[in-house]
Design a protein around this motif. Structure first.
Motif, PDB file in Angstrom:
ATOM      1  N   THR A  30       0.741  -1.126  -0.059  1.00 22.93           N
ATOM      2  CA  THR A  30      -0.073   0.034   0.030  1.00 22.93           C
ATOM      3  C   THR A  30       0.792   1.124  -0.223  1.00 22.93           C
ATOM      4  O   THR A  30       2.153   1.168   0.209  1.00 22.93           O
ATOM      5  N   LYS A  31      -0.018   2.354  -0.410  1.00 23.68           N
ATOM      6  CA  LYS A  31       0.982   3.748  -0.300  1.00 23.68           C
ATOM      7  C   LYS A  31       1.406   3.979   1.131  1.00 23.68           C
ATOM      8  O   LYS A  31       2.494   4.442   1.088  1.00 23.68           O
ATOM      9  N   ARG A  32       0.535   3.713   2.060  1.00 22.16           N
ATOM     10  CA  ARG A  32       0.934   3.853   3.753  1.00 22.16           C
ATOM     11  C   ARG A  32       1.963   2.743   3.956  1.00 22.16           C
ATOM     12  O   ARG A  32       1.553   1.555   3.952  1.00 22.16           O
ATOM     13  N   GLN A  33       2.887   3.143   4.832  1.00 21.81           N
ATOM     14  CA  GLN A  33       3.760   1.985   5.350  1.00 21.81           C
ATOM     15  C   GLN A  33       3.230   1.834   6.783  1.00 21.81           C
ATOM     16  O   GLN A  33       2.807   2.774   7.591  1.00 21.81           O
TER      17      GLN A  33
ATOM     18  N   THR B  93      -6.265  -0.158  11.087  1.00 21.67           N
ATOM     19  CA  THR B  93      -5.366   0.589  10.474  1.00 21.67           C
ATOM     20  C   THR B  93      -4.381   0.090   9.567  1.00 21.67           C
ATOM     21  O   THR B  93      -3.851   0.699   8.853  1.00 21.67           O
TER      22      THR B  93
ATOM     23  N   ILE C 235      -5.784  -4.059  -2.783  1.00 23.71           N
ATOM     24  CA  ILE C 235      -4.968  -2.865  -2.572  1.00 23.71           C
ATOM     25  C   ILE C 235      -5.637  -1.657  -2.758  1.00 23.71           C
ATOM     26  O   ILE C 235      -5.153  -0.730  -1.851  1.00 23.71           O
ATOM     27  N   ALA C 236      -6.063  -1.448  -3.952  1.00 20.25           N
ATOM     28  CA  ALA C 236      -6.889  -0.236  -4.157  1.00 20.25           C
ATOM     29  C   ALA C 236      -7.722   0.296  -3.116  1.00 20.25           C
ATOM     30  O   ALA C 236      -7.751   1.332  -2.338  1.00 20.25           O
TER      31      ALA C 236
ATOM     32  N   ALA D 155      -7.677  -0.869   0.167  1.00 18.69           N
ATOM     33  CA  ALA D 155      -7.000  -0.323   1.279  1.00 18.69           C
ATOM     34  C   ALA D 155      -6.479   1.145   1.164  1.00 18.69           C
ATOM     35  O   ALA D 155      -6.265   1.829   2.391  1.00 18.69           O
ATOM     36  N   ASP D 156      -5.669   1.389   0.044  1.00 17.96           N
ATOM     37  CA  ASP D 156      -5.358   2.663  -0.113  1.00 17.96           C
ATOM     38  C   ASP D 156      -6.488   3.676   0.076  1.00 17.96           C
ATOM     39  O   ASP D 156      -6.366   4.844   0.723  1.00 17.96           O
ATOM     40  N   ALA D 157      -7.483   3.375  -0.289  1.00 13.99           N
ATOM     41  CA  ALA D 157      -8.731   4.251  -0.597  1.00 13.99           C
ATOM     42  C   ALA D 157      -9.156   4.425   1.021  1.00 13.99           C
ATOM     43  O   ALA D 157      -9.556   5.449   1.567  1.00 13.99           O
TER      44      ALA D 157
ATOM     45  N   GLY E 184      -7.228   4.303   3.563  1.00  5.14           N
ATOM     46  CA  GLY E 184      -5.838   4.744   4.259  1.00  5.14           C
ATOM     47  C   GLY E 184      -5.067   3.610   5.134  1.00  5.14           C
ATOM     48  O   GLY E 184      -4.551   3.909   6.159  1.00  5.14           O
TER      49      GLY E 184
ATOM     50  N   ALA F 154      -2.586   0.585   5.805  1.00  3.43           N
ATOM     51  CA  ALA F 154      -1.419  -0.071   5.557  1.00  3.43           C
ATOM     52  C   ALA F 154      -1.391  -1.507   5.452  1.00  3.43           C
ATOM     53  O   ALA F 154      -2.128  -2.252   6.229  1.00  3.43           O
TER      54      ALA F 154
END
Length: 532
Positions: free
Chosen positions: A401-404, A497, A512-513, A515-517, A519, A521
């Motif tokens: 994801t974008k967030r680590q 989270t 994954i999309a 999860a990114d939407a 926020g 990780a």
């Protein structure tokens, strides 16, 4: 003497375990039974002052090749296999001067004990008995005329039967001894075959597999009262757990106790006792609460708070020796079994006040990385697989994801995945600060498992009077990939989270999309933990 009775005139004794041998042989001699023996057994009987012939006197050959060859001879096997009312067999005995053997007493070289002690390959090979199994199988085949004793515990039974039968043994007893004899040699050969399999580099599964064991204890019944059950020990180096444990007190373990306690101890063993104290509370082979803590007491209280209703009547497993502080707390509610590597004297006394509570001390923890096999029966066969020895600490956690994840989230993700490995599929585990706060197990739909776990987390918050679900700010572990985004969204809606899962779905990109939407990780492990 009734028709089914066979009088015993000659006995051949050749035993590795000489427990009770002299007294048994003396009782046979007192009945006028001729004694024949081999090697060390002959020495033991001779030194006890009993008249006993050496097998070499019967065969005309000395023991040779370090005792490898001594009983493999027609003078022995003819005496065991001759059918007494078969004229041709009797004529062969007479023609070759072979005397009939009516009672065979053999226990085998201690192969299982040798491999359990971790002896060398050559030592193990030398403890593979050849003559013993051959004689046992011959006598057991001819149980219409011969009795075969393979277990020291049967000495008293045979002597009592000889007394009752005026020197003869019944068909039913001989048949029962024969059945036991074949089961013994089958288990013995299974131990050898399975040991050898560990020293062979082979491609694909073995064409034949053997499973065998010795009776650990009979059980009152199985999962339900109408089912017969028993616990059998398998040979080899024992894995620390129920099979190695000393039961200090309490009622006998039931079938369900064995199963659930094994599940509990395997789960808590995922947590290194040098790093943290850990407690797993299990009900029906599923964790209802698992937690780490600075002490066993803290870990137990945190594990209990996950689902105290389900914990009632459960199994408590600890990764460190039980101490008095934890023992006082655990006995406050009804608990079926406590299992730990050890326990302090004070803790033992505290648990001792609860007479029905079983306390098991396993002497160590099983290694979660250890290779091995699990066996399951099905109609007409066996399913055998390698033990799930994948450990999350050894897995690459691939952030997709974008967030680590934060460092705290990473710690909880690893914790949650350790627990998810021991939850029945479909498994969803919510965790925060090193403790489970909601567990969904065994549902046909992963979405339902997610909802149940979230419901448990909300229930926990309600018990504590908190305004938000315990899932808020928690991480979530899934034992297998989310096939659709709906299961992931159920976790997000509950307040999770961060997510840990194997990955590998055709719809990973969609998940994954989502999860990114939201926020979240999310990390993929590449390792699935199905547990059926």
């Amino acid at each position: 003497m009734s028709h089914d009775q066979v009088r015993v005139a000659r006995a051949l004794l050749s035993v590795s375990d000489k427990t009770g041998l002299v007294d048994f042989a003396r009782a046979l001699h007192a009945r006028g039974i001729e004694l024949v023996s081999t090697g060390g057994t002959h020495r033991a009987l001779s030194e006890a002052g009993l008249p006993v012939r050496e097998v070499a006197d019967l065969t005309g050959f000395p023991e040779m090749m370090d005792g490898r060859v001594k009983t493999l001879h027609p003078a022995v096997h003819g005496g065991l296999l001759a059918i007494r009312d078969n004229p041709e067999h009797q004529a062969a005995l007479a023609a070759h001067g072979i005397g009939a053997i009516d009672l065979l007493v053999v226990n085998l070289y201690p192969f299982e004990a040798t491999i359990a002690a971790g002896k060398s390959y050559d030592d193990c090979v030398e403890n593979i008995d050849i003559g013993g199994p051959a004689m046992i199988r011959a006598a057991a085949k001819n149980h219409g005329d011969v009795a075969v004793v393979t277990d020291v515990s049967d000495y008293a039974t045979v002597l009592a039967a000889l007394e009752a039968g005026n020197g003869a043994l019944s068909t039913n007893l001989r048949r029962g001894l024969a059945q036991k004899a074949y089961a013994r040699t089958a288990a013995y050969d299974a131990a050898i075959a399975n040991w050898l399999s560990r020293h062979v580099e082979a491609e694909g599964p073995a064409p034949f597999r053997a499973v065998g064991g010795s009776l650990g204890q009979g059980l009152r019944y199985g999962e339900n009262p109408h089912q017969i059950a028993a616990f059998y020990r398998t040979p080899g180096t024992p894995r620390a757990g129920v099979a190695t444990a000393r039961q200090l007190q309490g009622k006998e373990l039931s079938f369900n106790n064995f199963n659930d306690t094994d599940a509990a101890y395997e789960c808590v063993a995922e947590f290194d006792p040098a790093r943290t104290a850990a407690v797993a509370i299990i009900k029906h082979a599923n964790p209802c609460g698992v937690a780490e803590g600075a002490s066993l007491l803290e870990a137990y209280e945190r594990a209990l708070s996950c689902d105290p209703t389900s914990a009632f009547g459960g199994i408590v497993a600890l990764n460190r020796p039980l101490d008095a502080e934890a023992a006082r707390k655990i006995v406050e509610i009804f608990t079926e079994v406590i299992i730990a590597p050890d326990a302090s004297e004070e803790a033992r006394a505290i648990v001792g006040a609860k007479k029905n509570l079983r306390l098991l001390l396993a002497g160590g923890l099983p290694d979660p990385r250890e290779a091995g096999e699990t066996v399951r029966t099905l109609s007409g066969g066996l399913l055998i697989q390698g033990r799930d020895n994948a450990v999350v600490d050894d897995m690459p956690l691939n952030v997709v994801t974008k967030r680590q994840p934060s460092e705290a989230e990473y710690a909880d993700l690893r914790f949650a995945y350790r627990v998810a490995k021991h939850v029945k599929s479909n498994a969803i585990v919510y965790a925060r600060d090193g403790a489970t706060v909601g567990i969904g197990a065994g549902q046909m739909s992963r979405v339902d498992s997610s909802r149940i776990a979230a419901w448990k987390a909300q229930e926990g918050a309600d018990r504590l009077g908190l305004p938000e679900s315990l899932a808020k700010g928690a991480v979530v572990a899934s034992d297998a990939f989310f096939p659709f985004a709906d299961g992931l969204m159920a976790a997000a809606e509950a307040g999770a989270t961060a997510v840990i899962q194997p990955g590998g779905s055709m719809r990973d990109a969609e998940v994954i999309a989502a999860a990114d939407a939201a926020g979240l990780a999310m990390v993929f492990t590449g390792f699935r933990h199905f547990r059926h």
